[in-house]
Design a protein around this motif. Structure first.
Motif, short mmCIF file in Angstrom:
data_model
loop_
_atom_site.label_atom_id
_atom_site.label_comp_id
_atom_site.label_asym_id
_atom_site.label_seq_id
_atom_site.Cartn_x
_atom_site.Cartn_y
_atom_site.Cartn_z
N GLU A 1 0.68 -1.12 0.03
CA GLU A 1 0.00 0.09 -0.09
C GLU A 1 0.82 1.35 -0.08
O GLU A 1 1.82 1.38 0.86
CB GLU A 1 -0.94 0.04 1.21
N LYS A 2 0.63 2.16 -0.95
CA LYS A 2 1.33 3.40 -0.92
C LYS A 2 0.52 4.42 0.13
O LYS A 2 -0.56 5.07 -0.38
CB LYS A 2 1.40 3.84 -2.36
N SER A 3 1.12 4.54 1.20
CA SER A 3 0.69 5.52 2.18
C SER A 3 1.60 6.54 2.42
O SER A 3 1.12 7.59 3.30
CB SER A 3 0.27 4.64 3.40
N LYS A 4 2.83 6.75 1.93
CA LYS A 4 3.78 7.79 2.27
C LYS A 4 3.92 8.68 0.88
O LYS A 4 4.08 8.08 0.21
CB LYS A 4 5.01 7.15 2.47
N ARG A 5 3.78 9.88 1.11
CA ARG A 5 4.06 10.91 0.36
C ARG A 5 5.51 11.67 0.47
O ARG A 5 5.68 11.97 1.72
CB ARG A 5 2.79 11.81 0.27
N ILE A 6 6.14 11.77 -0.45
CA ILE A 6 7.46 12.41 -0.15
C ILE A 6 7.47 13.49 -1.47
O ILE A 6 6.93 13.33 -2.25
CB ILE A 6 8.64 11.41 -0.72
N CYS A 7 8.24 14.44 -0.94
CA CYS A 7 8.59 15.76 -1.73
C CYS A 7 10.00 16.15 -1.57
O CYS A 7 10.79 15.96 -0.52
CB CYS A 7 7.64 16.65 -1.37
N GLY A 8 10.44 16.53 -2.64
CA GLY A 8 12.14 16.95 -2.80
C GLY A 8 12.38 17.56 -4.15
O GLY A 8 11.48 17.41 -5.08
N ARG A 9 13.35 18.39 -3.85
CA ARG A 9 13.95 18.99 -5.35
C ARG A 9 15.04 18.08 -5.61
O ARG A 9 16.07 17.99 -4.73
CB ARG A 9 14.23 20.56 -4.98
#
Length: 112
Positions: free
Chosen positions: A50-58
């Motif tokens: 299950e995809k429950s983690k959201r990540i963000c980065g540059r």
């Protein structure tokens, strides 16, 4: 039929011909086999689900595009998932090999 993470990242046809040559370029197609193996191992280890983690980065767009080109993975999410699975499943062979260097008796008969 539910698609597994491997099916989604690598369509069936390219996985079948993993060691074939590309007709136009003549290069070997081994990347698909590697991606498939990594994603299957991650799935088997329970790392993919299950995809429950959201990540963000540059990051550098050149780095991202080169990685997509090299792997053939088209979506950002699938590329990130493959990259993380590769790191998570690293076997540390070189490190273990260095630690055990010189621990085998030189007089041991190996049969050749």
């Amino acid at each position: 039929m539910k698609k597994t993470p491997t099916d989604k990242i690598i369509p069936e046809a390219p996985r079948v011909a993993a060691k074939a040559r590309k007709a136009r370029t003549g290069e070997f197609v081994t990347v698909n086999a590697r991606i498939s193996a990594v994603m299957q191992a991650a799935e088997h280890s329970g790392l993919v689900g299950e995809k429950s983690k959201r990540i963000c980065g540059r990051i550098s767009s050149a780095l991202f595009e080169q990685a997509k080109k090299h792997t053939g993975i088209e979506t950002d999410t699938d590329l990130i998932e493959f990259a993380l699975a590769s790191v998570a499943l690293e076997d540390k062979f070189a490190e273990t090999f260095r630690k055990t260097r010189g621990t085998v008796d030189p007089a041991l008969k190996l049969g050749f």
